[in-house]
Write an enzyme that holds these catalytic residues in place. Structure first.
Site, mmCIF file in Angstrom:
data_model
loop_
_atom_site.group_PDB
_atom_site.id
_atom_site.type_symbol
_atom_site.label_atom_id
_atom_site.label_comp_id
_atom_site.label_asym_id
_atom_site.label_seq_id
_atom_site.Cartn_x
_atom_site.Cartn_y
_atom_site.Cartn_z
ATOM 1 N N GLU A 51 23.144 50.335 63.432
ATOM 2 C CA GLU A 51 23.709 51.000 64.605
ATOM 3 C C GLU A 51 23.036 52.351 64.843
ATOM 4 O O GLU A 51 22.371 52.888 63.962
ATOM 5 C CB GLU A 51 25.213 51.195 64.432
ATOM 6 N N LYS A 103 36.820 53.350 57.982
ATOM 7 C CA LYS A 103 36.846 54.815 57.981
ATOM 8 C C LYS A 103 38.173 55.309 57.402
ATOM 9 O O LYS A 103 39.229 54.759 57.683
ATOM 10 C CB LYS A 103 36.612 55.328 59.393
#
Length: 190
Positions: A28, A162
Site C-alpha cells: 500500500e 491497529k
C-alpha cells in the site's frame, strides 16, 4: 471491479512476473503518504521493496496517479507519494472520484486489495489492518478493510489490527464474514 480494469497500469516488470507466475507482493501507499514523515518514508519504501526482492518476490506498490490505478511505481512516483503534497487517502468508496478527477491518491488496505486482485496479484503485505472501532455499537464505525477482506481473493499478511481498534469485535466481525485469521508464532491476534 471489471469496469475499472481499463484504468489499471502495471509496470512491465510486474506484468512479466504475473504472466510467468512469479511471486509478486502488493504494497500500500497510505503508510508512505499519511503514516510516516518525509524523507524517512522514502528510505522505508525502498527498504521494504528491497526486503521483498531479497525474499525472491517482486514488490508492487500501488497508488492512484493521473487517473490511473498504478501497480508498481517509478522512483518519481514513489517520491510523489512520500512528499504527500495534495495526496489523498483513498479507500474503495473514493476510487471513482480520484480516477475521474485525476487526483493523486494513496491506497489504503481495502483499495490495495482491490487493485491487487484486478492485477492478478494474490499476496499483499502491510502493517496493520483497519477494523471495528471502539464504540462501534453506537457509531457503526467499521473499516472498509473488513468487507474487502471478506470479498476480495487476496491473502493479506499483516501485523494485526491497529491498536486503537476494538480487537475483540474486529475478530468477531471477521469470523462472521468467514475470513480466516491465522497467526505465526502467536496464539493471540496482535
Amino acid at each position: 471491479m471489471k469496469n475499472l480494469e481499463k484504468y489499471l497500469t502495471i509496470t512491465p516488470e510486474i506484468q512479466e512476473a504475473i504472466a510467468n507466475n512469479k511471486p509478486v507482493v502488493a504494497l500500500e501507499s497510505t503508510i508512505l503518504s499519511h503514516g510516516m514523515p518525509y524523507p524517512e518514508n522514502v528510505a522505508f519504501a525502498h527498504k521494504v521493496e528491497e526486503i521483498v526482492r531479497g525474499e525472491g518476490a517482486i514488490p508492487a506498490t500501488t497508488a492512484i496517479i493521473d487517473g490511473k490505478l498504478k501497480v508498481g511505481l517509478t522512483a518519481e512516483e514513489l517520491e510523489l507519494m512520500c512528499r504527500a503534497e495534495n495526496v489523498g487517502k483513498v479507500s474503495r468508496r473514493d476510487v471513482a472520484v480520484y480516477l475521474a478527477t485525476g487526483k493523486v491518491g494513496a491506497t489504503t488496505v481495502a483499495t490495495t486489495m482491490m487493485i491487487a486482485a484486478m492485477a492478478g496479484i494474490q499476496v499483499f503485505a502491510t502493517g496493520g489492518i483497519g477494523g471495528v472501532h471502539r464504540g462501534a455499537t453506537e457509531t457503526m464505525d467499521i473499516s472498509a478493510d473488513l468487507q474487502e477482506l471478506a470479498h476480495t481473493p487476496v491473502a493479506v499478511i499483516c501485523a494485526g489490527a491497529k491498536s486503537l481498534l476494538d480487537i475483540g469485535l474486529t475478530l468477531e466481525y471477521l469470523e462472521t464474514m468467514g475470513v480466516p485469521v491465522m497467526g505465526v508464532d502467536t496464539d493471540d491476534f496482535p
